[in-house]
Design a protein around this motif. Structure first.
Motif: not given
Length: 297
Positions: A185-189, A208-212, A215-218, A253-257
């Motif tokens: 699955f691609d979460v770059r959207f 902080d990253v997790y919450n950011y 927080k987006f409905p998508q 990059g496999g780091k955030h999303r």
């Protein structure tokens, strides 16, 4: 007395399991000829030493004919009233080939031929035995410590074991898709934390990253839809004989999303009836290489 027959694919972890069980107090016997199995079970049951836990290792080393005979011998023993459990070890063919190459050992069914041919021949011979197994553990992605935890969960803690294992993997598309992934699955959207100075050097493991991201409905909708799809798919995979599922979630990059969504999905299933683990394959790569990337939005 608890009597466990440990068997499965050569190279899938049977020997490691026997060592773990021995450390946990099992009386272990390896590679006993199948013809001696009824006598051995009778002796252990009638032993004056009051043996409480026995693990018996059976594999292809006894020969293809003996392996074919094993299933019928076990049926006869069960009909005669003997109680035992079958622990079966499985692994994918590419993983088994890799293990054989690393150890430079020949497969028991290979005599100058290709390793993968021997593996597939053994798999065919073990179909009936696998179908009779009480526990099936796929070690394709398991570390030794994870195998130990799983065995202790079954045989020491008395917990039920499900013969289906979920592995959630985060990755970066810039480093390639995991070769063992069943679903990708691609979460770059999703909006990228990389563009925020206060978040770019953090990871999805940071609150902080997790919450950011979440927080987006998508992101929430994606998580819910993915969970619903897996709830539907898993029982159907089990019906078809599959015993593990690797779900890979990727961003640039496999780091955030991807890390954030992998963690969120893992939390949805970690207390389910299935075995569950997570891995962040690429989370440290940019940091270790001290490079930056220009991610896609």
């Amino acid at each position: 007395m608890r009597f466990v027959i440990v068997t499965g694919m050569s190279g899938a972890g049977r020997s490691s399991a026997m060592r773990i069980l021995e450390d946990d107090g099992f009386f272990c016997v390896d590679n006993l000829p199948v013809s001696l199995l009824p006598t051995f079970m009778q002796l252990t049951e009638n032993s004056s030493e009051q043996i409480e836990k026995v693990a018996l290792g059976l594999d292809i080393r006894g020969g293809a004919a003996a392996l074919c005979e094993t299933a019928s011998v076990l049926r006869e023993l069960k009909a005669a009233g003997y109680k035992f459990e079958i622990l079966f070890f499985e692994a994918s063919t590419p993983v088994l080939v890799k293990r054989y190459k690393e150890t430079r050992r020949l497969h028991p069914l290979v005599k100058g031929g290709r390793i993968d041919a021997g593996i597939e021949a053994e798999r065919e011979l073990l179909i009936e035995l696998k179908s009779s197994a009480d526990y099936i553990i796929d070690t394709s992605t398991l570390l030794i410590r994870e195998l130990k935890q799983e065995l202790e969960r079954i045989f020491l803690n008395g917990e039920d074991q499900c013969n289906f294992y979920l592995t959630f993997v985060s990755f970066g598309f810039k480093y390639g898709i995991p070769t063992d992934a069943d679903l990708v699955f691609d979460v770059r959207f999703l909006p990228n934390p990389f563009y925020l100075e206060e978040l770019k050097r953090l990871t999805g493991n940071d609150e902080d990253v997790y919450n950011y991201v979440m927080k987006f409905p998508q992101a929430v909708e994606f998580l819910n839809k993915l969970k619903d799809m897996l709830v539907f798919l898993i029982p159907n995979y089990i019906m078809e004989g599959k015993n593990q599922l690797v779900i890979a979630i990727g961003c640039t990059g496999g780091k955030h999303r991807s890390v954030t969504l992998t963690n969120a999905l893992y939390r949805e299933f970690e207390n389910s009836e299935y075995g569950c683990k997570k891995e962040h394959r690429d989370i440290e790569k940019d940091r270790l290489r001290n490079i930056s990337y220009a991610p896609d939005k």
